[in-house]
Design an enzyme around this catalytic site. Structure first.
Site, PDB file in Angstrom:
ATOM      1  N   CYS A  82       9.397  62.982  87.521  1.00 43.17           N
ATOM      2  CA  CYS A  82       7.948  63.037  87.318  1.00 43.17           C
ATOM      3  C   CYS A  82       7.446  61.760  86.627  1.00 43.17           C
ATOM      4  CB  CYS A  82       7.575  64.301  86.557  1.00 43.17           C
ATOM      5  SG  CYS A  82       5.845  64.722  86.788  1.00 43.17           S
ATOM      6  N   GLU A 174      14.881  70.479  87.268  1.00 44.84           N
ATOM      7  CA  GLU A 174      15.455  71.301  86.199  1.00 44.84           C
ATOM      8  C   GLU A 174      14.857  72.698  86.126  1.00 44.84           C
ATOM      9  OE1 GLU A 174      13.403  68.842  85.969  1.00 44.84           O
ATOM     10  OE2 GLU A 174      11.976  69.026  84.322  1.00 44.84           O
TER      11      GLU A 174
END
Ligand code: XMP
Length: 513
Positions: A82, A174
């Protein structure tokens, strides 16, 4: 073999600890460090791979955190997630811009298509769901990079430069919502960074014992044992390492659950340590008499705990080391200092003023909770101790609304035991992260046999959560609630009504006080 470690550089994202847990789950050791880490510190850490986390900023924001550009010349593979991906693109000559319109911003579960020839995506389907949360997007990828994934609104969902070992993903691998996230992280660790998977709790146990022996030598160690998972595992590890040089002081404040004190004591019987059980029930109850205000109760218990611990320590005399069961999330989370005080948490970690010791040892300070449990199993601690749910330091005192008395404690202990027993019978523990009974201070009218009753209302509480910061109330099947309620009302004197707490956190907290 060289010690293998991955360095996770923290840019302030909300899932950073989760990234570290996911890496360790793959048997690769990692540490989370601030983005202010210097190049020399990185070299000294000598990582086999680096992960840049997400973060709240935009890379073109003047206040945005950066990494030293030299990091890209260390010859170490990097995975940017990100913000971390955007930072890599920005630093290496790409262009990151705010998404032009709402359709290019992505939040939530997103269908994503992958180039499965990219090493990061090997072995996963060509299409699956990822979890996106970004307002910026890469309008131009840096030279040398290729595209490896896209979604309907984002053509640059993943980029890579296999030659240099640089990978960037806009989504969050994750997070569980990313269907193949674990496999992607595994690919990065094993195929890109060439990890061997050395990080196992069995190996850790042996290394930790050797380190503790070297550090402590012939010194004396003192540990405050609460009976919770962390201090119990710390005690077992030290017991294994230094045996009778260890003294555990277990302060039994009389606010434990049914049989808990005896269970803790029994668990440590196999080790040749000095185990001091300070039976301080009367002392705590007399201090708590007449006290109804929750924060006041907590303060009294925290203070008294330290006083009893000090008194016992004085009898033992000078010690060299004071041991604490601090774990990694405590280390990572410490130091914010700005949050409002919702509840003053009391842990056995509060340092006494005048226990005489030279140094502190914290043998669990690099472990996550699930690793602590695994280590406990390796050390042979019984499963009921290792897998126990969190239990607050002030114990049942904050689960009795209003004044705490011995009679109320006994009533609550019995009801709480029944609740736990029925949950175990129904095999529901896996979906309930913390569950307990609360003795409210409210009485109501009931009927039993032919007679009127005027007894207490008991509340059942169960939450499902990852981190206890937020929590949802557990959807316990009605039949189980029914069995619990019947058994409690029929067998615990003083309770004639049972209710179930259906509030999430926030706005409620897990405990009632
Ligand atoms: P709350 O009630 O704040 O609880 O939502 C979140 C988690 O923290 C536990 N808790 C404590 N743990 N000392 C502890 O060691 C305390 O004083 C304390 N108060 C709450 C609570 O049981 C839940 O797991």
């Amino acid at each position: 073999m060289k010690r293998e470690a991955v360095l996770i550089i923290d840019f302030g994202g909300q899932y950073n600890q989760l990234i570290a847990r996911r890496v360790r789950e793959q048997n690769v050791y990692c540490e989370l460090k601030s983005h202010t880490i210097t190049l020399d510190q990185i070299r000294a850490f000598d990582p086999i791979g680096i992960i840049f986390t997400g973060g709240p900023n935009s890379v073109y924001d003047p206040a945005a955190p950066h990494a030293d550009p030299e990091i890209f010349r260390l010859g170490v593979p990097i995975l940017g997630i990100c913000y971390g991906c955007q930072l890599m693109a920005h630093e290496l000559g790409g262009l990151v811009t705010p998404a032009q319109d709402d359709s290019a911003r992505e939040y939530g579960k997103t269908d994503t298509w992958f180039d499965t020839a990219c090493p990061l995506f090997r072995g996963i389907p060509a299409e699956s769901v990822t979890w996106m949360s970004h307002g910026d997007y890469m309008a131009k990828v840096p030279d040398g990079f290729a595209l490896a994934a896209h979604s309907a609104s984002c053509p640059t969902a993943a980029i890579f430069d296999a030659g240099r070992g640089f990978y960037g993903v806009q989504f969050h691998p994750e997070v569980n919502h990313t269907e193949y996230g674990r496999q992607m992280l595994r690919n990065f660790l094993y195929d890109v960074c060439h990890a061997h998977g050395q990080w196992t709790m069995g190996d850790y146990k042996n290394a930790a014992i050797a380190d503790l022996r070297e550090k402590i030598g012939g010194g004396k160690v003192l540990l405050a044992l609460s009976g919770g998972v962390d201090s119990s595992v710390a005690a077992a590890l030290l017991a294994e390492a230094v045996g009778d040089q260890l003294t555990c002081v277990f302060v039994d404040h009389g606010l434990m659950r049914k049989d808990e004190g005896d269970e803790v004591q029994a668990a440590f019987a196999p080790w040749p340590i000095h185990f001091v059980r300070a039976n301080a029930e009367e002392r705590f109850l007399s201090k708590l008499a007449g006290v109804t205000e929750p924060e006041h109760k907590r303060k009294i218990i925290g203070e008294e705990f330290i006083r009893v611990f000090e008194a016992e320590s004085k009898k033992i005399g000078a010690v060299d080391y004071l041991a604490q069961g601090t774990i990694y999330p405590d280390v990572v989370e410490s130091g914010t200092g700005h949050a409002a005080v919702i509840k003053s948490h009391h842990n056995v970690g509060g340092l006494p003023d005048y226990v005489d010791f030279k140094e502190i040892v914290e043998p669990l300070r690099l472990l996550f909770k699930d690793e602590v449990r695994q280590l406990g199993r390796e050390l042979g601690l019984p499963e009921y101790l290792v897998s126990r749910q969190p239990f607050p330091g002030p114990g049942l005192a904050i689960r009795i609304i209003g004044e705490v008395t011995k009679a109320k404690l006994d009533t609550l202990r019995e009801a709480d035991f029944i609740f736990r027993d029925e949950v175990a019978k129904a095999h529901l523990e896996g979906s309930m992260d913390q569950y307990f009974a609360v003795l409210t201070n409210m009485r109501s009218v009931g009927v039993m046999g032919d007679g009127r009753t005027y007894d207490y209302t008991l509340a059942l509480r169960s939450v499902t959560t990852d981190d206890f910061m937020t929590a949802d109330w557990t959807r316990i099947p009605y039949e189980v609630l029914d069995a619990v309620s019947n058994r409690i009302v029929n067998s615990v004197p003083g309770i004639n009504r049972v209710v179930y707490d259906i509030t999430s956190k926030p706005p409620a907290t897990v405990e009632w006080e």
